[in-house]
Design an enzyme around this catalytic site. Structure first.
Site, PDB file in Angstrom:
ATOM      1  N   HIS A 158       0.426  -1.464  -0.257  1.00 44.24           N
ATOM      2  CA  HIS A 158      -0.217  -0.122  -0.021  1.00 44.24           C
ATOM      3  C   HIS A 158       1.346   1.225  -0.199  1.00 44.24           C
ATOM      4  CE1 HIS A 158      -3.268  -2.716   2.471  1.00 44.24           C
ATOM      5  NE2 HIS A 158      -3.204  -2.629   1.065  1.00 44.24           N
ATOM      6  N   LYS A 193     -15.594  -7.026   6.060  1.00 45.07           N
ATOM      7  CA  LYS A 193     -14.662  -8.341   6.470  1.00 45.07           C
ATOM      8  C   LYS A 193     -13.823  -8.458   7.916  1.00 45.07           C
ATOM      9  CE  LYS A 193     -10.739  -7.343   2.488  1.00 45.07           C
ATOM     10  NZ  LYS A 193     -10.175  -6.393   2.182  1.00 45.07           N
ATOM     11  N   ARG A 212      -2.614  -5.856  -8.319  1.00 44.76           N
ATOM     12  CA  ARG A 212      -1.753  -6.687  -8.193  1.00 44.76           C
ATOM     13  C   ARG A 212      -1.400  -7.436  -8.989  1.00 44.76           C
ATOM     14  NH1 ARG A 212      -3.643  -8.777  -2.828  1.00 44.76           N
ATOM     15  NH2 ARG A 212      -5.719  -8.057  -3.896  1.00 44.76           N
ATOM     16  N   SER A 235      -3.235  -8.827   3.009  1.00 47.01           N
ATOM     17  CA  SER A 235      -3.234  -8.697   4.481  1.00 47.01           C
ATOM     18  C   SER A 235      -3.758  -9.667   4.799  1.00 47.01           C
ATOM     19  CB  SER A 235      -4.598  -7.028   4.703  1.00 47.01           C
ATOM     20  OG  SER A 235      -4.104  -5.733   4.150  1.00 47.01           O
TER      21      SER A 235
HETATM   22  N1  COA Z   1      -0.585  -4.011  -1.965  1.00 46.57           N
HETATM   23  C1  COA Z   1      -0.495  -5.348  -0.814  1.00 46.57           C
HETATM   24  N2  COA Z   1      -1.828  -5.209  -0.929  1.00 46.57           N
HETATM   25  C2  COA Z   1      -2.780  -5.183  -1.111  1.00 46.57           C
HETATM   26  C3  COA Z   1      -2.769  -4.046  -1.851  1.00 46.57           C
HETATM   27  C4  COA Z   1      -1.326  -3.153  -2.182  1.00 46.57           C
HETATM   28  N3  COA Z   1      -0.793  -2.390  -3.090  1.00 46.57           N
HETATM   29  N4  COA Z   1      -3.988  -3.100  -2.758  1.00 46.57           N
HETATM   30  C5  COA Z   1      -4.920  -3.698  -2.374  1.00 46.57           C
HETATM   31  N5  COA Z   1      -4.271  -4.638  -1.671  1.00 46.57           N
HETATM   32  C6  COA Z   1      -4.858  -6.283  -1.028  1.00 46.57           C
HETATM   33  C7  COA Z   1      -5.388  -5.889   0.361  1.00 46.57           C
HETATM   34  O1  COA Z   1      -4.430  -5.807   1.776  1.00 46.57           O
HETATM   35  C8  COA Z   1      -6.724  -6.697   0.902  1.00 46.57           C
HETATM   36  O2  COA Z   1      -6.105  -7.998   1.238  1.00 46.57           O
HETATM   37  P1  COA Z   1      -7.177  -8.422   2.088  1.00 46.57           P
HETATM   38  O3  COA Z   1      -8.766  -8.484   1.052  1.00 46.57           O
HETATM   39  O4  COA Z   1      -6.166  -9.836   2.518  1.00 46.57           O
HETATM   40  O5  COA Z   1      -7.988  -7.759   3.507  1.00 46.57           O
HETATM   41  C9  COA Z   1      -7.510  -6.510  -0.935  1.00 46.57           C
HETATM   42  O6  COA Z   1      -5.855  -6.159  -1.195  1.00 46.57           O
HETATM   43  C10 COA Z   1      -7.933  -5.531  -1.217  1.00 46.57           C
HETATM   44  O7  COA Z   1      -8.499  -4.732  -0.112  1.00 46.57           O
HETATM   45  P2  COA Z   1      -7.850  -3.200  -0.139  1.00 46.57           P
HETATM   46  O8  COA Z   1      -7.782  -2.556  -0.577  1.00 46.57           O
HETATM   47  O9  COA Z   1      -8.166  -2.712   1.365  1.00 46.57           O
HETATM   48  O10 COA Z   1      -9.480  -3.077  -0.500  1.00 46.57           O
HETATM   49  P3  COA Z   1     -11.139  -3.343   0.145  1.00 46.57           P
HETATM   50  O11 COA Z   1     -11.497  -4.352  -0.980  1.00 46.57           O
HETATM   51  O12 COA Z   1     -10.980  -3.924   1.394  1.00 46.57           O
HETATM   52  O13 COA Z   1     -11.994  -1.920   0.392  1.00 46.57           O
HETATM   53  C11 COA Z   1     -13.440  -0.840  -0.239  1.00 46.57           C
HETATM   54  C12 COA Z   1     -12.645  -1.841  -0.594  1.00 46.57           C
HETATM   55  C13 COA Z   1     -13.111  -0.271   0.943  1.00 46.57           C
HETATM   56  C14 COA Z   1     -12.702   0.031  -1.287  1.00 46.57           C
HETATM   57  C15 COA Z   1     -15.247  -0.793  -0.984  1.00 46.57           C
HETATM   58  O14 COA Z   1     -15.685  -2.391  -0.506  1.00 46.57           O
HETATM   59  C16 COA Z   1     -15.555   0.024  -0.730  1.00 46.57           C
HETATM   60  O15 COA Z   1     -15.788   1.010  -0.974  1.00 46.57           O
HETATM   61  N6  COA Z   1     -16.716   0.287   0.565  1.00 46.57           N
HETATM   62  C17 COA Z   1     -17.643   1.677   1.037  1.00 46.57           C
HETATM   63  C18 COA Z   1     -19.218   0.900   0.222  1.00 46.57           C
HETATM   64  C19 COA Z   1     -19.382   0.923  -0.821  1.00 46.57           C
HETATM   65  O16 COA Z   1     -18.708   2.508  -1.563  1.00 46.57           O
HETATM   66  N7  COA Z   1     -18.567   0.417  -2.148  1.00 46.57           N
HETATM   67  C20 COA Z   1     -18.404  -0.090  -3.096  1.00 46.57           C
HETATM   68  C21 COA Z   1     -20.022   0.340  -3.651  1.00 46.57           C
HETATM   69  S1  COA Z   1     -20.703  -1.234  -4.553  1.00 46.57           S
END
Ligand code: COA
Length: 164
Positions: free
Chosen positions: A18, A42, A91, A129
């Site tokens: 990140h 989550k 990724r 993560s």
């Molecule tokens: N390096 C390492 N890991 C990475 C990364 C990077 N550059 N980019 C993403 N990841 C990993 C994260 O650690 C995470 O791992 P995990 O699933 O094991 O926890 C995974 O990739 C993706 O997670 P993250 O980037 O944290 O996003 P998320 O998918 O958890 O969150 C939101 C997504 C919060 C942006 C999304 O759910 C959201 O917008 N929620 C609000 C409600 C909404 O408006 N939804 C959209 C309309 S339906």
């Protein structure tokens, strides 16, 4: 090009992947708001405040970065802070379908906001993560993959003594 982007995520916890993405994003945008989603679905290991605190510690020396939290729709949050760009990292091919769906839904909800994707640094393409926590809980050496403060927080969470 707008000067502000929102980089949303669960950040449970923030990893060096990140951090790398944020640093690369700052070559394009002057300001990035790292927005921590409450995301109870989550079942995060760390509380919202702990996740935000880890981000603050990890990013404190990087100018142009602000940490915030949000609950509810990302598009509502973008409107609130007047951001027209969402930054996301890709990724691997496996990320694409989920990110594509989310970007399309967000565009439906708010056509004025665009999602911009950056490729994650090669060194971190395998990292998530969840996989990090999986390794950490079993005592795996994950020190190189997270900022120092996050490393200590993970050890504490898993009942391990602090380590240099
Ligand atoms: N390096 C390492 N890991 C990475 C990364 C990077 N550059 N980019 C993403 N990841 C990993 C994260 O650690 C995470 O791992 P995990 O699933 O094991 O926890 C995974 O990739 C993706 O997670 P993250 O980037 O944290 O996003 P998320 O998918 O958890 O969150 C939101 C997504 C919060 C942006 C999304 O759910 C959201 O917008 N929620 C609000 C409600 C909404 O408006 N939804 C959209 C309309 S339906």
């Amino acid at each position: 090009m707008p000067d502000l982007a929102v980089y949303p995520g669960t950040f449970d916890p923030i990893t060096n992947g990140h951090v790398d993405l944020i640093q690369r994003g700052l070559k394009i945008f002057d300001r990035i708001i790292v927005a921590v989603a409450k995301n109870p679905g989550k079942k995060p290991l760390f509380t919202l405040e702990e996740r935000a605190e880890m981000l603050r510690m990890a990013l404190k020396d990087i100018p142009g970065v602000t940490i915030d939290t949000f609950d509810g729709l990302l598009m509502d949050y973008c409107k609130k802070v007047q951001a027209r760009v969402v930054l996301r990292g890709l990724r691997a091919v496996t990320d694409f379908e989920y990110e594509f769906q989310m970007a399309m839904m967000n565009r439906r909800l708010e056509p004025e906001v665009e999602t911009v994707f950056l490729m994650t640094g090669l060194k971190w393409v395998f990292l998530s993560s969840s996989i990090l926590k999986e390794a950490a809980v079993h005592g795996g050496d994950i020190q190189e993959m997270v900022p120092p403060f996050v490393y200590q927080m993970l050890r504490k969470k898993f009942g391990l003594p602090p380590k240099d």
